[in-house]
Motif scaffolding. Structure first.
Motif, PDB file in Angstrom:
ATOM      1  N   HIS A  51       3.525   0.675 -18.823  1.00 34.89           N
ATOM      2  CA  HIS A  51       4.132   1.601 -17.865  1.00 34.89           C
ATOM      3  C   HIS A  51       4.256   0.961 -16.487  1.00 34.89           C
ATOM      4  O   HIS A  51       5.219   1.228 -15.760  1.00 34.89           O
ATOM      5  CB  HIS A  51       3.293   2.877 -17.784  1.00 34.89           C
ATOM      6  N   ILE A  52       3.291   0.111 -16.131  1.00 37.54           N
ATOM      7  CA  ILE A  52       3.387  -0.622 -14.862  1.00 37.54           C
ATOM      8  C   ILE A  52       4.629  -1.513 -14.868  1.00 37.54           C
ATOM      9  O   ILE A  52       5.375  -1.579 -13.896  1.00 37.54           O
ATOM     10  CB  ILE A  52       2.123  -1.469 -14.628  1.00 37.54           C
ATOM     11  N   VAL A  53       4.846  -2.186 -16.001  1.00 37.00           N
ATOM     12  CA  VAL A  53       6.010  -3.073 -16.132  1.00 37.00           C
ATOM     13  C   VAL A  53       7.303  -2.260 -16.114  1.00 37.00           C
ATOM     14  O   VAL A  53       8.299  -2.669 -15.498  1.00 37.00           O
ATOM     15  CB  VAL A  53       5.904  -3.905 -17.424  1.00 37.00           C
ATOM     16  N   ALA A  54       7.288  -1.115 -16.767  1.00 40.84           N
ATOM     17  CA  ALA A  54       8.500  -0.293 -16.853  1.00 40.84           C
ATOM     18  C   ALA A  54       8.809   0.455 -15.567  1.00 40.84           C
ATOM     19  O   ALA A  54       9.963   0.791 -15.300  1.00 40.84           O
ATOM     20  CB  ALA A  54       8.354   0.707 -18.006  1.00 40.84           C
ATOM     21  N   ASP A  55       7.791   0.717 -14.771  1.00 38.46           N
ATOM     22  CA  ASP A  55       7.968   1.514 -13.553  1.00 38.46           C
ATOM     23  C   ASP A  55       7.306   0.819 -12.359  1.00 38.46           C
ATOM     24  O   ASP A  55       6.406   1.372 -11.730  1.00 38.46           O
ATOM     25  CB  ASP A  55       7.368   2.914 -13.765  1.00 38.46           C
ATOM     26  N   PRO A  56       7.748  -0.384 -12.024  1.00 39.46           N
ATOM     27  CA  PRO A  56       7.107  -1.112 -10.917  1.00 39.46           C
ATOM     28  C   PRO A  56       7.254  -0.408  -9.571  1.00 39.46           C
ATOM     29  O   PRO A  56       6.333  -0.429  -8.751  1.00 39.46           O
ATOM     30  CB  PRO A  56       7.815  -2.467 -10.921  1.00 39.46           C
ATOM     31  N   ALA A  57       8.394   0.233  -9.346  1.00 38.45           N
ATOM     32  CA  ALA A  57       8.606   0.919  -8.070  1.00 38.45           C
ATOM     33  C   ALA A  57       7.666   2.118  -7.944  1.00 38.45           C
ATOM     34  O   ALA A  57       7.060   2.341  -6.893  1.00 38.45           O
ATOM     35  CB  ALA A  57      10.063   1.373  -7.951  1.00 38.45           C
ATOM     36  N   GLY A  58       7.558   2.888  -9.020  1.00 46.94           N
ATOM     37  CA  GLY A  58       6.666   4.045  -8.999  1.00 46.94           C
ATOM     38  C   GLY A  58       5.220   3.629  -8.838  1.00 46.94           C
ATOM     39  O   GLY A  58       4.448   4.299  -8.126  1.00 46.94           O
ATOM     40  N   PHE A  59       4.840   2.528  -9.463  1.00 49.77           N
ATOM     41  CA  PHE A  59       3.466   2.052  -9.352  1.00 49.77           C
ATOM     42  C   PHE A  59       3.197   1.520  -7.947  1.00 49.77           C
ATOM     43  O   PHE A  59       2.111   1.734  -7.398  1.00 49.77           O
ATOM     44  CB  PHE A  59       3.203   0.971 -10.396  1.00 49.77           C
ATOM     45  N   SER A  60       4.163   0.854  -7.361  1.00 49.59           N
ATOM     46  CA  SER A  60       4.023   0.361  -5.986  1.00 49.59           C
ATOM     47  C   SER A  60       3.813   1.529  -5.023  1.00 49.59           C
ATOM     48  O   SER A  60       2.971   1.466  -4.115  1.00 49.59           O
ATOM     49  CB  SER A  60       5.257  -0.441  -5.565  1.00 49.59           C
ATOM     50  N   LYS A  61       4.566   2.584  -5.233  1.00 53.86           N
ATOM     51  CA  LYS A  61       4.427   3.771  -4.394  1.00 53.86           C
ATOM     52  C   LYS A  61       3.037   4.373  -4.545  1.00 53.86           C
ATOM     53  O   LYS A  61       2.421   4.812  -3.570  1.00 53.86           O
ATOM     54  CB  LYS A  61       5.497   4.795  -4.780  1.00 53.86           C
ATOM     55  N   LEU A  62       2.531   4.384  -5.765  1.00 59.54           N
ATOM     56  CA  LEU A  62       1.198   4.917  -6.026  1.00 59.54           C
ATOM     57  C   LEU A  62       0.136   4.097  -5.293  1.00 59.54           C
ATOM     58  O   LEU A  62      -0.786   4.664  -4.682  1.00 59.54           O
ATOM     59  CB  LEU A  62       0.923   4.892  -7.529  1.00 59.54           C
TER      60      LEU A  62
END
Length: 226
Positions: free
Chosen positions: A133-144
């Motif tokens: 999920h980190i790989v699939a959603d790098p922008a969302g994880f960065s925001k987190l």
């Protein structure tokens, strides 16, 4: 919940951690346990206001037993010296059982409150799902990772037990490679509760858990946690 009485009981238990002492003090334990159950019931109600998925959690299922599992450890003390609870939508106590992110807290005999949000030592399939999920959603994880509320209360994601090398199958040059090495995906903090009452502790936990709700929500979106 009588905080001072609970702290005193747990302190005395840590000093006399044996079955004879516990049997003699069982009436105290039963009263304190019932009060703690009421406290967790109220905490679940407060968490449900910002995380509706928690509304169906049963307080009794959230509480940990005071008896320790002494089968495999060197420490044969029969009892835990804290009261603790782990709040998840499905009632499982441990994220390591595949239950997804939890709201966890414990009170001890030294007047300390420890609380955490996330997943501690998730099983391998769950850990891979989070990494994917980190790989699939790098922008969302960065925001987190930049979330102001999380950082103010807890700081960064904990990195205990972090891998030395990138996990198999993941790009060593990925911008979040250090987080991909994590074995736990959680934040935690602790504080003194000396002189506090149950209402004040409830407020601290509610505020802290609310600040970390984005982490719980992101982890749930990693995969089906049922």
């Amino acid at each position: 919940m009588h905080v001072r009485d609970l702290s005193r009981f747990l302190f005395e238990l840590s000093e006399s951690n044996n079955r004879a002492w516990f049997v003699m003090n069982k009436p105290r334990y039963d009263i304190l346990r019932a009060e703690f159950l009421q406290f967790v019931t109220q905490l679940i109600k407060e968490i449900s206001k910002f995380d509706p998925a928690i509304a169906g959690c049963e307080a009794k299922k959230a509480l940990f037993r005071i008896n320790r599992d002494v089968r495999f450890g060197k420490d044969k003390s029969p009892y835990k010296t804290n009261f603790s609870a782990s709040i998840l939508p499905n009632g499982r106590k441990k994220p390591s059982e595949g239950g997804g992110p939890a709201y966890y807290f414990q009170l001890d005999g030294n007047g300390r409150l420890f609380f955490a949000v996330g997943e501690y030592m998730p099983p391998s399939d769950r850990l891979r799902a989070i990494r994917n999920h980190i790989v699939a959603d790098p922008a969302g994880f960065s925001k987190l990772l930049k979330n102001k509320g999380i950082k103010e209360v807890f700081g960064d994601l904990q990195d205990e037990g972090k891998l030395i090398r990138p996990p198999k199958g993941f790009d060593a040059n990925h911008p979040h490679i250090e987080q991909l090495k994590l074995k736990n995906f959680m934040v935690w903090t602790e504080c003194s509760i000396e002189g506090m009452n149950a209402e004040q502790i409830l407020e601290i936990l509610t505020r802290g858990f609310k600040s970390a709700h984005p982490l719980a929500a992101w982890l749930r979106s990693a995969a089906d946690c049922s």
